[in-house]
Design a protein around this motif. Structure first.
Motif, PDB file in Angstrom:
ATOM      1  N   ARG A   3       0.875  -1.174   0.000  1.00  0.00           N
ATOM      2  CA  ARG A   3       0.000   0.000   0.000  1.00  0.00           C
ATOM      3  C   ARG A   3       0.908   1.219   0.000  1.00  0.00           C
TER       4      ARG A   3
ATOM      5  N   ASP B 115      -9.667   0.578  -2.776  1.00  0.00           N
ATOM      6  CA  ASP B 115      -8.687   1.180  -1.882  1.00  0.00           C
ATOM      7  C   ASP B 115      -7.741   2.062  -2.692  1.00  0.00           C
TER       8      ASP B 115
ATOM      9  N   GLN C 118      -3.940   1.528  -2.313  1.00  0.00           N
ATOM     10  CA  GLN C 118      -3.351   0.248  -2.707  1.00  0.00           C
ATOM     11  C   GLN C 118      -2.455   0.448  -3.926  1.00  0.00           C
TER      12      GLN C 118
END
Length: 185
Positions: A108, A138, A141
């Protein structure tokens, strides 16, 4: 950055195929080594561009003994839509809860790594080549690329330090050629 492994076991987990079937990660490398590409969120201009680049080189990767599969943060419907919208010839799988992302330790990023000003020029170029989607998933990510042999061993990987970084196709081919004879004719 790319990493060469002395070979490490690929994590276990399940993905969702575009047709809704539950597919184990192990099924992806059962018959041929697989280049497993984890995408960022569904609207990522870099990921859309990279998916198109992977398509451009897909036949060559197959000649070098590899299958390819793209993993997105979504379910079957999103996988099918992404596949169809880009006219991909390789499969797209969903990982709606990101459990396989986590199992593979796909990195991430922070705001600087995913949207910092150093990425804007590359983002504009990718946008002009491939367009943009609606951001879903996300947003922090990053992607990741893993080459898994038929014994279930990760033999090569690429873990980016920013959203713009993807592996060089030549590095993938070199790694693939260590697994099987060259079929480039």
């Amino acid at each position: 950055m790319h990493e060469y492994y002395p070979a490490a076991p690929a994590p276990k987990g399940h993905l969702i195929a575009a047709d809704g079937r539950k597919v184990s990660v192990a099924e992806l490398y059962l018959h041929r080594p697989v280049l497993l590409q984890f995408s960022r969120h569904l609207g990522c201009v870099f990921c859309i561009d990279h998916a198109k680049q992977l398509l451009k080189h897909y036949e060559m990767l197959q000649r070098h003994g590899l299958d390819a599969a793209l993993v997105i943060m979504g379910g079957a419907q999103e996988a099918q839509e992404f596949h169809d919208r880009l006219n991909l010839t390789y499969p797209v799988y969903g990982d709606p809860d990101q459990s396989v992302y986590k199992a593979f330790n796909v990195p991430r990023g922070n705001v600087w790594q995913v949207a910092g000003p150093q990425l804007w020029w590359e983002g504009l170029k990718a946008l002009s080549r491939s367009g943009i989607g609606r951001p879903r998933g996300d947003l922090m990510q990053l992607g990741g690329t893993y080459l898994i042999d038929t014994n279930g061993q990760i033999v090569w990987s690429f873990r980016p330090s920013s959203s713009v970084e993807f592996p060089n196709i030549d590095e993938i081919v070199v790694a693939a050629d260590t697994l099987s004879p060259i079929a480039d004719a």
